[in-house]
Design a protein around this motif. Sequence first.
Motif, PDB file in Angstrom:
ATOM      1  N   ALA A  94     -24.249 -26.154  38.077  1.00 24.25           N
ATOM      2  CA  ALA A  94     -25.111 -25.738  39.182  1.00 24.25           C
ATOM      3  C   ALA A  94     -24.370 -25.942  40.500  1.00 24.25           C
ATOM      4  CB  ALA A  94     -26.393 -26.563  39.161  1.00 24.25           C
ATOM      5  N   PRO A  95     -24.681 -25.154  41.515  1.00 22.63           N
ATOM      6  CA  PRO A  95     -24.022 -25.338  42.819  1.00 22.63           C
ATOM      7  C   PRO A  95     -24.524 -26.600  43.493  1.00 22.63           C
ATOM      8  CG  PRO A  95     -25.727 -23.659  42.965  1.00 22.63           C
ATOM      9  CD  PRO A  95     -25.605 -24.000  41.516  1.00 22.63           C
ATOM     10  N   LEU A  96     -23.725 -27.125  44.406  1.00 24.75           N
ATOM     11  CA  LEU A  96     -24.104 -28.304  45.181  1.00 24.75           C
ATOM     12  C   LEU A  96     -25.332 -28.001  46.026  1.00 24.75           C
ATOM     13  CD1 LEU A  96     -23.463 -31.153  46.407  1.00 24.75           C
ATOM     14  CD2 LEU A  96     -22.091 -29.926  48.105  1.00 24.75           C
ATOM     15  N   ALA A  97     -26.236 -28.979  46.120  1.00 29.44           N
ATOM     16  CA  ALA A  97     -27.431 -28.820  46.956  1.00 29.44           C
ATOM     17  C   ALA A  97     -27.822 -30.177  47.512  1.00 29.44           C
ATOM     18  CB  ALA A  97     -28.589 -28.209  46.165  1.00 29.44           C
ATOM     19  N   VAL A  98     -28.214 -30.216  48.784  1.00 24.42           N
ATOM     20  CA  VAL A  98     -28.677 -31.436  49.447  1.00 24.42           C
ATOM     21  C   VAL A  98     -30.195 -31.452  49.437  1.00 24.42           C
ATOM     22  CG1 VAL A  98     -28.755 -32.692  51.638  1.00 24.42           C
ATOM     23  CG2 VAL A  98     -26.639 -31.578  50.909  1.00 24.42           C
ATOM     24  N   SER A  99     -30.764 -32.592  49.000  1.00 22.47           N
ATOM     25  CA  SER A  99     -32.220 -32.684  48.893  1.00 22.47           C
ATOM     26  C   SER A  99     -32.842 -33.601  49.935  1.00 22.47           C
ATOM     27  CB  SER A  99     -32.609 -33.188  47.497  1.00 22.47           C
ATOM     28  OG  SER A  99     -32.014 -34.449  47.233  1.00 22.47           O
ATOM     29  N   VAL A 141     -27.152 -40.922  55.417  1.00 17.09           N
ATOM     30  CA  VAL A 141     -27.040 -40.939  53.958  1.00 17.09           C
ATOM     31  C   VAL A 141     -27.613 -39.627  53.421  1.00 17.09           C
ATOM     32  CG1 VAL A 141     -27.615 -42.153  51.840  1.00 17.09           C
ATOM     33  CG2 VAL A 141     -27.274 -43.439  53.963  1.00 17.09           C
ATOM     34  N   VAL A 142     -26.755 -38.817  52.814  1.00 20.86           N
ATOM     35  CA  VAL A 142     -27.146 -37.500  52.314  1.00 20.86           C
ATOM     36  C   VAL A 142     -27.260 -37.568  50.800  1.00 20.86           C
ATOM     37  CG1 VAL A 142     -26.457 -35.084  52.143  1.00 20.86           C
ATOM     38  CG2 VAL A 142     -25.997 -36.363  54.243  1.00 20.86           C
ATOM     39  N   THR A 143     -28.406 -37.193  50.286  1.00 19.44           N
ATOM     40  CA  THR A 143     -28.650 -37.189  48.841  1.00 19.44           C
ATOM     41  C   THR A 143     -28.415 -35.791  48.288  1.00 19.44           C
ATOM     42  OG1 THR A 143     -30.309 -38.937  49.087  1.00 19.44           O
ATOM     43  CG2 THR A 143     -30.322 -37.686  47.021  1.00 19.44           C
ATOM     44  N   THR A 144     -27.607 -35.693  47.211  1.00 18.09           N
ATOM     45  CA  THR A 144     -27.274 -34.404  46.606  1.00 18.09           C
ATOM     46  C   THR A 144     -27.640 -34.407  45.125  1.00 18.09           C
ATOM     47  OG1 THR A 144     -25.033 -34.857  45.792  1.00 18.09           O
ATOM     48  CG2 THR A 144     -25.271 -34.424  48.154  1.00 18.09           C
ATOM     49  N   ASN A 145     -27.420 -33.261  44.490  1.00 19.64           N
ATOM     50  CA  ASN A 145     -27.670 -33.146  43.050  1.00 19.64           C
ATOM     51  C   ASN A 145     -26.464 -33.554  42.211  1.00 19.64           C
ATOM     52  OD1 ASN A 145     -26.006 -31.028  43.689  1.00 19.64           O
ATOM     53  ND2 ASN A 145     -27.237 -29.431  42.688  1.00 19.64           N
ATOM     54  N   GLY A 146     -25.434 -34.094  42.858  1.00 19.28           N
ATOM     55  CA  GLY A 146     -24.291 -34.618  42.114  1.00 19.28           C
ATOM     56  C   GLY A 146     -23.228 -33.612  41.762  1.00 19.28           C
ATOM     57  N   ARG A 153     -28.222 -33.091  61.131  1.00 23.34           N
ATOM     58  CA  ARG A 153     -28.790 -31.855  60.587  1.00 23.34           C
ATOM     59  C   ARG A 153     -27.822 -31.270  59.570  1.00 23.34           C
ATOM     60  NH1 ARG A 153     -30.329 -27.770  65.064  1.00 23.34           N
ATOM     61  NH2 ARG A 153     -31.890 -29.402  65.386  1.00 23.34           N
ATOM     62  N   VAL A 154     -28.229 -31.221  58.316  1.00 22.81           N
ATOM     63  CA  VAL A 154     -27.420 -30.605  57.259  1.00 22.81           C
ATOM     64  C   VAL A 154     -27.717 -29.115  57.254  1.00 22.81           C
ATOM     65  CG1 VAL A 154     -26.986 -30.481  54.788  1.00 22.81           C
ATOM     66  CG2 VAL A 154     -27.302 -32.698  55.877  1.00 22.81           C
ATOM     67  N   LEU A 155     -26.689 -28.326  57.509  1.00 25.28           N
ATOM     68  CA  LEU A 155     -26.849 -26.874  57.607  1.00 25.28           C
ATOM     69  C   LEU A 155     -26.870 -26.208  56.242  1.00 25.28           C
ATOM     70  CD1 LEU A 155     -24.407 -26.273  60.602  1.00 25.28           C
ATOM     71  CD2 LEU A 155     -26.867 -26.648  60.685  1.00 25.28           C
ATOM     72  N   SER A 156     -25.980 -26.655  55.361  1.00 25.86           N
ATOM     73  CA  SER A 156     -25.897 -26.085  54.015  1.00 25.86           C
ATOM     74  C   SER A 156     -25.019 -26.976  53.158  1.00 25.86           C
ATOM     75  CB  SER A 156     -25.301 -24.672  54.081  1.00 25.86           C
ATOM     76  OG  SER A 156     -23.929 -24.720  54.468  1.00 25.86           O
ATOM     77  N   PRO A 157     -25.196 -26.918  51.821  1.00 28.07           N
ATOM     78  CA  PRO A 157     -26.256 -26.190  51.102  1.00 28.07           C
ATOM     79  C   PRO A 157     -27.456 -27.112  50.888  1.00 28.07           C
ATOM     80  CG  PRO A 157     -24.637 -27.005  49.549  1.00 28.07           C
ATOM     81  CD  PRO A 157     -24.196 -27.504  50.900  1.00 28.07           C
ATOM     82  N   THR A 158     -28.673 -26.613  51.037  1.00 31.12           N
ATOM     83  CA  THR A 158     -29.872 -27.410  50.847  1.00 31.12           C
ATOM     84  C   THR A 158     -30.717 -26.792  49.748  1.00 31.12           C
ATOM     85  OG1 THR A 158     -31.109 -26.147  52.511  1.00 31.12           O
ATOM     86  CG2 THR A 158     -29.858 -28.058  53.274  1.00 31.12           C
ATOM     87  N   THR A 205     -23.848 -38.543  44.026  1.00 32.96           N
ATOM     88  CA  THR A 205     -25.215 -38.148  44.392  1.00 32.96           C
ATOM     89  C   THR A 205     -25.603 -38.626  45.786  1.00 32.96           C
ATOM     90  OG1 THR A 205     -26.089 -40.134  43.322  1.00 32.96           O
ATOM     91  CG2 THR A 205     -25.971 -38.122  41.988  1.00 32.96           C
ATOM     92  N   SER A 206     -24.730 -39.412  46.421  1.00 39.28           N
ATOM     93  CA  SER A 206     -25.001 -39.906  47.769  1.00 39.28           C
ATOM     94  C   SER A 206     -23.715 -39.858  48.588  1.00 39.28           C
ATOM     95  CB  SER A 206     -25.539 -41.335  47.710  1.00 39.28           C
ATOM     96  OG  SER A 206     -25.819 -41.826  49.009  1.00 39.28           O
ATOM     97  N   VAL A 207     -23.805 -39.311  49.789  1.00 39.44           N
ATOM     98  CA  VAL A 207     -22.645 -39.181  50.675  1.00 39.44           C
ATOM     99  C   VAL A 207     -22.985 -39.772  52.032  1.00 39.44           C
ATOM    100  CG1 VAL A 207     -21.021 -37.570  51.752  1.00 39.44           C
ATOM    101  CG2 VAL A 207     -21.946 -37.059  49.483  1.00 39.44           C
TER     102      VAL A 207
END
Length: 448
Positions: free
Chosen positions: A343-348, A370-375, A427-432, A404-406
């Motif tokens: 799956a593509p990277l996505a920030v949640s 702290v940015v949470t992602t789908n890993g 502000r996270v612009l992409s990918p969300t 999963t965390s950046v």
Amino acid sequence: MREGATVAGHRLTGRTRRSEVGTWADAVSPDGRPSGALLFDPPAVATAGARERLVATVGADVRLQSGGPIGLLPVIDLVAARDEVWLITTRATPAVADLMAAGRLDPGGAATVLLETAQALLTVHAAGAAHGALHAGTIVIGEDGSVLLAERGLLRALRGEHASAEQDVAAWAALAGALAANCGQGHAAAALRRASAAAAHGLAAARDTLLAERDAFRGVGREGLARAAHGLSAPASPDLPIGPAAGLAAGSSGGEAVTLLDLPDAADGRGDVMMRFGPGVPTETTAAQIWRAGQTSAAITATQTRGPAPRRRRRRSTAWAGTLLLAILIAAVILWLRQTPGAPLAVSDVDVKAPKKTVRCDGQADFVGVVTTNGEAGSIRYLWIRSDGRKPLEGEQRTSSGDTSVDLPLHWKVTGSGSFKGTATLRVLSPTTSGKPIQDKASFTYKC
């Protein structure tokens, strides 16, 4: 460590010193220049996650140094051989701790160490990085008397911890206190203690305190440090073991030591360091592929002062290496064909943390987003927006598969008198996950 053995073409001299992450050895580069080789403790690099973080940290150092000297010990390469991992640098001795132990660090040298260390840390922090393990053993003196930060970020990376500017400032203050104690009593020691106290207002304030009291120190400058460091290197420790032997130059015909950094050609001129994704295994970086494929299983060969290996043995080794490489490529292709696309990277989620304590005169507010992602692996585009009307800071952060965390840092310097409340928005612009930008903000208070 055996004297005369080589690691990636760098001949070990047999002189070593311990550090928190491994063992440093004095060495001589292929062109005859002094160099250093750090053998990481095997347990510290036993996991794929630790190795990935190590590659990323060393690669960041190479990027930081691509624009010119900034006070970091220059990195030459990061190599793997058998189950060993080595960091190759310019000469990494003596450390400030060695000078202190030998009684060669006078007040002028101590002030020089603190001044240059503070300036180097300010530059590193401005680039969004930190040291994380600053002390007298991780600061080394160059042949010209320059003060260089060694092992930047390595300890924290191996432990999976975040290195912060606040930790560096506290460590600098502790170092200033230790150097003051080393100088005994008197005007110079008192000035060092005042600089240590001034670090509560930031490294710039501490540095300026030292500069204002320059008359308290004799011999401030690199010349005195160069004289103090001359002829002083790490003590000989022949009893320290390493693996069966040491490797030949990375990339030589026998396929010995394997570099973990994808360094560009000199003619490229970009100065980038990348962890490339292999065509067969899209979710693995270079370091992971090396350990997964076992390319380091025969990476080290004993080398003493012997002539070249017989041609027949060299041909046999080359043929064997070619067969192994072909088998690895076939296995990688089969694995890739059986894989379903990731799956593509996505920030949640985004969570911004600000300093809890009030920032005092000419201080610095250190934010962490702290940015949470789908890993998944990919690239995060973001903006840091400050309430003081400054131009937003736009950035891009690469992530590796499994992260999963950046952490995205922001360092906000405030000067002048009065009171001030500052708010920073990440502000996270992409990918969300929603396809739209997501953000969070936090505030700090400044009083002077």
